[in-house]
Design a protein around this motif. Structure first.
Motif, mmCIF file in Angstrom:
data_model
loop_
_atom_site.group_PDB
_atom_site.id
_atom_site.type_symbol
_atom_site.label_atom_id
_atom_site.label_comp_id
_atom_site.label_asym_id
_atom_site.label_seq_id
_atom_site.Cartn_x
_atom_site.Cartn_y
_atom_site.Cartn_z
ATOM 1 N N PRO A 176 -41.442 -1.868 1.040
ATOM 2 C CA PRO A 176 -42.060 -0.684 0.423
ATOM 3 C C PRO A 176 -41.302 0.606 0.717
ATOM 4 N N LEU A 177 -40.684 0.696 1.880
ATOM 5 C CA LEU A 177 -39.951 1.928 2.181
ATOM 6 C C LEU A 177 -38.719 2.060 1.299
ATOM 7 N N SER A 178 -38.039 0.951 1.060
ATOM 8 C CA SER A 178 -36.841 1.062 0.223
ATOM 9 C C SER A 178 -37.216 1.319 -1.233
ATOM 10 N N VAL A 179 -38.411 0.833 -1.630
ATOM 11 C CA VAL A 179 -38.912 1.169 -2.966
ATOM 12 C C VAL A 179 -39.095 2.673 -3.095
ATOM 13 N N THR A 180 -39.617 3.277 -2.026
ATOM 14 C CA THR A 180 -39.812 4.729 -2.032
ATOM 15 C C THR A 180 -38.476 5.451 -2.143
ATOM 16 N N ILE A 181 -37.487 4.950 -1.419
ATOM 17 C CA ILE A 181 -36.181 5.609 -1.457
ATOM 18 C C ILE A 181 -35.538 5.482 -2.829
ATOM 19 N N THR A 182 -35.668 4.296 -3.436
ATOM 20 C CA THR A 182 -35.144 4.111 -4.795
ATOM 21 C C THR A 182 -35.711 5.175 -5.730
ATOM 22 N N GLN A 183 -37.027 5.359 -5.665
ATOM 23 C CA GLN A 183 -37.655 6.335 -6.554
ATOM 24 C C GLN A 183 -37.254 7.754 -6.177
ATOM 25 N N PHE A 184 -37.026 7.982 -4.876
ATOM 26 C CA PHE A 184 -36.613 9.319 -4.446
ATOM 27 C C PHE A 184 -35.255 9.671 -5.058
ATOM 28 N N GLN A 185 -34.374 8.679 -5.092
ATOM 29 C CA GLN A 185 -33.062 8.934 -5.693
ATOM 30 C C GLN A 185 -33.212 9.292 -7.170
ATOM 31 N N GLN A 186 -34.153 8.602 -7.849
ATOM 32 C CA GLN A 186 -34.364 8.935 -9.253
ATOM 33 C C GLN A 186 -35.009 10.300 -9.397
ATOM 34 N N LEU A 187 -35.842 10.654 -8.398
ATOM 35 C CA LEU A 187 -36.464 11.975 -8.421
ATOM 36 C C LEU A 187 -35.393 13.064 -8.362
ATOM 37 N N LEU A 188 -34.355 12.840 -7.561
ATOM 38 C CA LEU A 188 -33.299 13.842 -7.451
ATOM 39 C C LEU A 188 -32.653 14.084 -8.815
ATOM 40 N N ALA A 189 -32.465 12.998 -9.583
ATOM 41 C CA ALA A 189 -31.920 13.159 -10.932
ATOM 42 C C ALA A 189 -32.892 13.965 -11.792
ATOM 43 N N SER A 190 -34.205 13.654 -11.710
ATOM 44 C CA SER A 190 -35.161 14.401 -12.532
ATOM 45 C C SER A 190 -35.241 15.855 -12.092
ATOM 46 N N MET A 191 -35.059 16.089 -10.788
ATOM 47 C CA MET A 191 -35.125 17.472 -10.319
ATOM 48 C C MET A 191 -33.966 18.291 -10.874
ATOM 49 N N ALA A 192 -32.796 17.646 -10.975
ATOM 50 C CA ALA A 192 -31.655 18.339 -11.569
ATOM 51 C C ALA A 192 -31.973 18.694 -13.017
ATOM 52 N N VAL A 193 -32.572 17.737 -13.745
ATOM 53 C CA VAL A 193 -32.969 18.000 -15.128
ATOM 54 C C VAL A 193 -33.990 19.131 -15.169
ATOM 55 N N LEU A 194 -34.941 19.094 -14.233
ATOM 56 C CA LEU A 194 -36.010 20.095 -14.208
ATOM 57 C C LEU A 194 -35.449 21.495 -13.978
ATOM 58 N N ILE A 195 -34.525 21.603 -13.028
ATOM 59 C CA ILE A 195 -33.923 22.907 -12.741
ATOM 60 C C ILE A 195 -33.222 23.436 -13.993
ATOM 61 N N ALA A 196 -32.522 22.536 -14.675
ATOM 62 C CA ALA A 196 -31.839 22.941 -15.912
ATOM 63 C C ALA A 196 -32.850 23.432 -16.941
#
Lengths: 299, 255
Positions: free
Chosen positions: A140-160
């Motif tokens: 479950p922890l690595s599942v969280t990290i996987t999604q966190f990495q995708q969150l970083l991509a969405s955050m870049a999109v969000l900032i843009a």
């Protein structure tokens, strides 16, 4: 040599005594809490490698490949904007509705994705659990990290998106860092909790989409919950505003958008609620998962 | 002589009952409803009593073969020793953490063989530096690169034999105090089988204990000096490989 194999060399000892005498330990014993945390730390490279591997593996067969990490949140935002901004016209009451909406979708999407992946973290990796001995919380922890990495991509999109819609860059953006940290602790705890529940209640996987959708509609992603609950008694409105996802979303909006409509709580009390949720869910999820360490893999 | 033999695995009257989900006899929606309504014991779950009171002690430097007909509980027993399937009754005591090496050990099919090697080593608890150093060695041992650069291709493109070879190579890269091998030697071509048998012998020499489950009696004969014959979850015979195999062969042909 051959005879010694057949006859028991220690006839006087019971098996348990024999084991104790030579320092053998019972297989599949649950480790102590401190020992468990230590072994998880020792497996940190595995947790991260597994998270990376999953991130890569999900998109290897798509032609656009890793580009989808950015395309998925963009498409998501476009769909919701079409429905709630253009067709239903919710935007008229909220300034900079596009940024408002995207904050909600991306922040909610993170925890929601962790929750659904966490539910099947144990059940979808049973083969691995039955083949290798590692602290199960790694999954479950690595599942969280996987999604966190995708969150970083969405955050870049969000900032843009935020910049394109005319918000000025501000120091307040930096509050996103502690916010996402708190949300990650909360989501990790949730993943641990759901992973154990999902391994016991196999039907949970079927129920989760409905739970998550209800949560989505209740978290003020496409509308202002404060406006919607105006006519409710104060206690009911307060209760609805304690929803952790709503608090995370509102705080992200506070950080990124200058014209956020006022929320039910003050900003500082929202931070307190967010920290409280992170602490409670993180600790409870971890303890709950650890207590079941022995039973994963039983099927 | 008996005093010098150090036990590594003690299995004490182990019973294993495992539960199978989705094994309902009537799988229609109506059947599911009926089971819930009648509150029958655990609706879609059935119990299988796979191992029924097995006891034995294995020692350092021993290679133990586990034989028996299909469904006799060999693999289940192996999983219990590895601590992956908790025993319902009785206990298993082991020295260190046994590693189970099975042909169906999980790998990520969408990832390259090389990434799977790294992941597998980390999952076995190998430190990061050692993983980096060993990766190439493991790929070379598995021999999957003998026909071109297969280690950078996703594992779903591998033949089942290649996959099994890579899995064996990963598990055998680490020094295990107790190594449990499930049918792995039966896969792969003759050349690889020879190489893996040598590796098993090496691991044994490193003061480990090796358990081998196999239907290939010749690989049991070549690698094991002691054999346990399981039948319907009960030990039928436990002794030197030659004697047990002779009795087993007689049993099989008589049927």
């Amino acid at each position: 040599m051959a005879e010694a194999v057949v006859t028991e060399p220690y006839p006087a000892l019971a098996p348990a005594q024999l084991a104790a005498m030579h320092g053998l330990r019972a297989a599949g014993d649950r480790p102590g809490l401190r020992e468990y945390v230590r072994s998880l730390w020792a497996y940190r490279h595995f947790i991260i490698a597994f998270a990376n591997a999953r991130n890569v593996a999900t998109l290897t067969t798509a032609r656009l490949g890793q580009l989808w990490h950015v395309l998925t949140p963009l498409t998501n935002a476009a769909v919701y904007y079409l429905i709630f901004g253009v067709i239903l016209g919710t935007s008229s009451r909220i300034e900079n509705f596009v940024a408002y909406l995207c904050c909600g979708i991306f922040i909610f999407g993170y925890t929601s994705a962790v929750a659904s992946a966490g539910t099947v973290a144990i059940t979808s990796n049973l083969n691995m659990i039955r083949a290798l001995q590692f602290p199960r919380a790694s999954l479950p922890l690595s599942v969280t990290i996987t999604q966190f990495q995708q969150l970083l991509a969405s955050m870049a999109v969000l900032i843009a998106i935020v910049l394109v819609t005319g918000e000025p860059p501000r120091l307040a953006w930096l509050t996103l860092i502690p916010l996402l940290f708190l949300q990650t602790v909360f989501s990790g705890g949730l993943a641990l909790l759901l992973a154990r529940l999902g391994s016991k209640i196999v039907d949970l996987k079927q129920i989760m989409p409905f739970v998550l959708r209800t949560w989505l509609y209740g978290s003020g992603v496409f509308y202002s919950l404060t406006t919607a609950t105006d006519s409710m008694p104060t206690w009911a409105s307060t209760l609805l505003h304690l929803n952790p996802m709503l608090v995370f979303i509102e705080l992200a909006r506070e950080a990124l958008i200058t014209t956020t409509p006022a929320s039910h709580f003050s900003v500082s009390s929202m931070w307190a609620v967010a920290a409280g949720w992170a602490l409670v869910m993180g600790a409870a999820g971890f303890l709950y998962f650890w207590r079941g360490e022995k039973e994963y893999g039983r099927g | 002589m008996a005093e010098t033999r150090i036990p590594t695995v003690v299995v004490d009257d182990v019973h294993i009952v495992y539960r199978v989900h989705g094994a309902a006899k009537d799988s229609s929606p109506l059947g599911a409803l009926r089971r819930i309504a009648s509150r029958g014991p655990s609706a879609t779950v059935r119990e299988v009593h796979a191992v029924k009171g097995v006891s034995f002690t294995a020692h350092e430097g021993e290679a133990v073969g586990l034989i028996g007909t299909n469904g006799s509980g060999k693999s289940t027993l192996l999983r219990a020793i590895a601590g992956l399937l908790p025993a319902t009754k009785g206990a298993v005591y082991t020295k260190g953490q046994p590693s189970l090496l099975g042909v169906n050990a999980a790998m990520m099919a969408d990832l390259s063989g090389e990434r799977n090697v790294v992941l597998g080593c980390l999952a076995m608890g190998m430190p990061k530096g050692e993983v980096r150093a060993k990766t190439q060695e493991i790929i070379d041992f598995s021999g999957i690169n003998e026909r071109g650069d297969f280690s950078s291709l996703p594992m779903r493109t591998y033949s089942s034999g290649m996959g099994a070879r890579l899995r064996f190579s990963i598990a055998a890269a680490k020094k295990h105090e107790v190594l449990l091998i499930d049918e792995a030697l039966a896969t792969g071509d003759a050349k690889f089988r020879k190489r893996s048998e040598d590796r098993v012998r090496e691991l044994r020499a490193g003061a480990g204990t090796v358990f081998l489950v196999s239907h290939s009696l010749s690989s049991v004969r070549d690698t094991c000096d002691r054999t346990i014959w399981l039948e319907s979850g009960v030990i039928r015979m436990d002794g030197p490989t030659d004697e047990v195999l002779a009795a087993y062969e007689e049993f099989s042909t008589a049927k």
